[in-house]
Design a protein around this motif. Structure first.
Motif: not given
Ligand code: UPG
Ligand code: MN
Length: 715
Positions: A496-520
């Protein structure tokens, strides 16, 4: 007799509600994916696949974020009980490290204030040493600290005598203090010191006539013609010495040491991580206190009792011997009324740390962390001396200090790999904390009501987004390396500690859904093509629940932390802006760097500000001034959503029956428009210097039109 308690930790009262919400929301996500799979099988298309991938990323980030809410703990410390548990002579020695790197971006006057605020800590002076690490290798900074050392002889006894709370003189005098007999004199001295320093900084060099006494002059002889910020010898100047220098009331002073490590432009210096490690070694030779504090130069102390709060953990006989650090989360003094840029990072600094704490410890945030020195020196074979002895200025000791500060010292050692702060990421703090956690070390969060430290945040949108860009580039350097929390972390820490770290470290991938919902949805809307369930479809209500649930939960987190609607609104807007700017840009930077086409660089955040900019920031208007490419996608999204919304509305009004089918797309475009209001304002309505440059506006409109034209074929 039972010993009085030094600290307590209590589970959060909201845990049950949080867990229930997580369960219900998770079921909704599963139902949503059931529908996704059905669609993928029955009508596979680019749209269904894209939406599926976006929702998969959103769900991963949601799930990892929940690890923070499963078992949060609140800690409280009782420094008033400290005296009952330990004598003052048993307090641990404390070395404070203050980092500065550039006298232009980090004005020496401000750094001096930070240093004075910690030099004046309520702590036995013989146990306190303050080091200034100057990565800018600037004689201006050294000069500023020579002046500060003189002023400290008045300032420290004054703070002690009147038990002053604000020990940064700038803050103290700025808050209309009570007038004690000495106040006016001290203020005059302070203003004079500031003017003297500023004068030298404005001129850019230290003049001989500024230095009256000889030994001081000798210090500046190191700044020869060959001396540049990227190539220079080590400079160590002991400005105050604890067993020699006395203040004006005849009390001894703490040690104050100026330090600039040796640099060579052909040898990597590893930015702040390198500065930290060099300073750990130098301080090990000179003072070797068992505890050290790292501070950014703009993070002044707001509470003189902070070291005592830290002792509530380190001196507790029952504390985990593997406790590596106590982190005081970042808090800021310069944020405007409604926090236009969401710079407070409420969730990241105040809410999520409590959640990580129960799994093994919160992140190291680079500043405001008190470390057990041993945690970073495990298996080091460095020369050490006994702490709490006067600094030995004999040739041998200083020679050794120079040797360990050299830029070649780390060659063929484990420094930066297995000992000290770890290299390889632009967020050396998070990486090092993570590696410590992976080797069994723990950390705790301490967040007293009165902030322990207060720092500065950028006032221009571009600087702010560039800073986040650097952070997340650093996060990707960890997340996508062999030390990823999803692989390495899962093996060596609580999952669960590792999941917390993962959340921060993989946040840049949020840009994919943000772009998809901003254009599609918008492009489909303009082409009159429905891509979501219509209002009468039961699946529509699942979408409503997912949207309201995610947004509502965050809103409640904000309200529970005592912040109002406007701050929450600005935070969620920035969440989208960052999703279209800093996040994708960090992914881009990471790709270039891993392809070897670029090198990662730590661009120091600008802490200087001009009046006009500050005024606009106080008024809460966005600062678009510099033609930032980071903002280009944000502008394009704003235009695309506006076009989508207007054309969509027209269609709905002209053809009956379309409203039900296109409602969700209209809503998303409308939400995009409402969030982009400050962008439109910056594009067309403003005339001040912070408005968007016309070139950028035209570029954004053109690209938006091309997007519509290009993707129309898909519908
Ligand atoms: O080569 C360098 C670069 C920076 N710094 C110092 O590092 C600190 C942080 O730099 P800043 O430009 O203010 O970056 P921020 O993004 O605001 O810093 C945050 O992010 C950094 C990287 O994760 C952490 O080190 C910091 O503690 C944390 O406050 C400052 O005191 C700098 O003087 C150095 O000493 N050497
Ligand atoms: Mn900073």
């Amino acid at each position: 007799m039972l010993k009085p308690s030094l600290h307590t930790s209590k589970p959060s009262p909201a845990t049950f509600l949080n867990r229930t919400f997580i369960l219900v929301y998770a079921i909704a996500i599963f139902a949503h994916f059931y529908r996704h799979f059905r669609n993928l099988i029955s009508s596979p298309s680019l749209t269904t696949t894209t939406l599926f991938i976006s929702d998969l990323i959103l769900s991963f980030l949601w799930a990892t974020w929940q690890a923070f809410f499963l078992n949060p703990v609140h800690r409280e410390v009782f420094p008033e009980n400290l005296r009952l548990v330990a004598e003052e002579t048993e307090y641990l020695g404390l070395d404070v490290f203050v980092f500065t790197a550039d006298p232009l971006k980090e004005p020496p006057v401000a750094v001096v204030n930070t240093v004075l605020s910690v030099l004046a800590y309520d702590y036995p002076t013989e146990k306190l040493s303050v080091y200034v690490s100057d990565d800018g290798g600037s004689e201006l900074t050294l000069f500023a600290f020579m002046e500060a050392a003189k002023f400290a002889k008045y300032w420290l006894p004054y703070c002690r005598k009147y038990n002053v709370m604000d020990r940064s003189p700038q803050v103290y005098f700025g808050n209309d203090p009570c007038l004690f007999p000495e106040t006016k004199d001290i203020q005059r001295m302070f203003e004079k010191m500031k003017a003297t320093i500023q004068n030298v900084v404005d001129r850019g060099t230290v003049d001989q006539d500024e230095i009256n006494d000889d030994p001081a002059f000798k210090s500046f002889t190191k700044w020869t013609h060959e001396f540049t910020r990227h190539q220079h010898p080590t400079v160590i100047e002991i400005l105050l010495k604890s067993n020699e220098d006395k203040d004006v009331t005849d009390h001894y002073m703490p040690n104050l040491i100026y330090f600039s490590r040796k640099k060579n432009k052909n040898i990597p210096h590893h930015f702040k991580g390198g500065a930290l490690n060099a300073l750990i070694r130098v301080s090990t030779v000179l003072t070797n206190a068992p505890m050290f504090l790292t501070l950014d130069c703009d993070m002044y102390s707001n509470d003189p009792k902070t070291p005592l709060r830290t002792l509530c953990f380190f001196l507790d006989p029952n504390v985990d011997p593997k406790l590596a650090f106590v982190q005081f989360p970042q808090r800021y003094h310069s944020i405007n009324k409604n926090d236009t840029y969401g710079a407070e990072f409420l969730l990241e600094t105040q809410v999520s740390p409590l959640g990580m704490d129960s799994w093994g410890g919160m992140l190291f945030m680079g500043t405001g962390g008190f470390f057990r020195r041993q945690a970073l020196l495990e298996d080091a074979s460095e020369p050490q001396r006994l702490w709490n002895e006067p600094i030995d200025e004999s040739g041998d000791v200083l020679q050794l200090a120079h040797r360990v500060a050299s830029c070649t010292y780390e060659e063929n050692t484990k420094w930066g790999q297995e000992i000290g702060f770890r290299y390889g990421s632009l967020v050396e703090d998070i990486f090092s904390g993570f590696r410590l956690h992976c080797s069994g070390w723990k950390s705790v969060t301490c967040n007293p009501t009165r902030a322990a430290f207060l720092g500065n945040t950028p006032r221009s949108l571009h600087d702010f987004l560039a800073q986040i860009n650097r952070w997340y580039m650093g996060m990707l350097q960890i997340g996508l390396s062999k030390f990823s929390p999803m692989t390495f972390g899962m093996k060596f820490m609580n999952p669960l500690h590792a999941l917390c770290y993962s959340h921060y470290l993989f946040r840049p991938f949020l840009s994919i859904p943000v772009f998809v919902y901003a254009f599609l949805p918008q492009v489909a809307l303009v082409n009159s093509s429905p891509i979501f369930p219509k209002v009468s479809d039961p699946w529509f209500y699942l979408y409503v629940f997912l949207f309201v649930g995610a947004y509502g939960k965050e809103f409640i987190d904000y309200v529970m932390a005592g912040l109002g609607f406007k701050k929450w609104w600005n935070h969620q807007r920035m969440w989208l802006i960052i999703g279209c700017s800093s996040y994708p840009s960090s992914l881009f930077d990471w790709s270039l760097t891993s392809l070897g086409m670029s090198t990662s660089d730590f661009n120091v955040t600008n802490k200087a500000s001009n009046d006009e900019l500050s005024k606009r920031y106080e008024q809460g208007v966005f600062e678009f001034g510099v033609g930032s490419t980071l903002l280009l996608a944000v502008n394009i999204v704003a235009v695309v959503n506006l076009i989508g919304f207007v054309i969509g509305m027209k269609q709905v009004l002209m053809k009956s029956g379309r409203f039900e089918e296109l409602f969700m797309q209209l809503f998303i475009a409308g939400f995009g428009v409402v969030n982009s209001l400050p962008v439109y304002e910056g594009m067309v309505l403003r005339s001040d210097k912070g408005k968007m440059p016309t070139k950028i506006v035209l570029k954004s409109v053109c690209v938006a039109l091309v997007v519509y034209w290009m993707f129309s074929w898909a519908f």
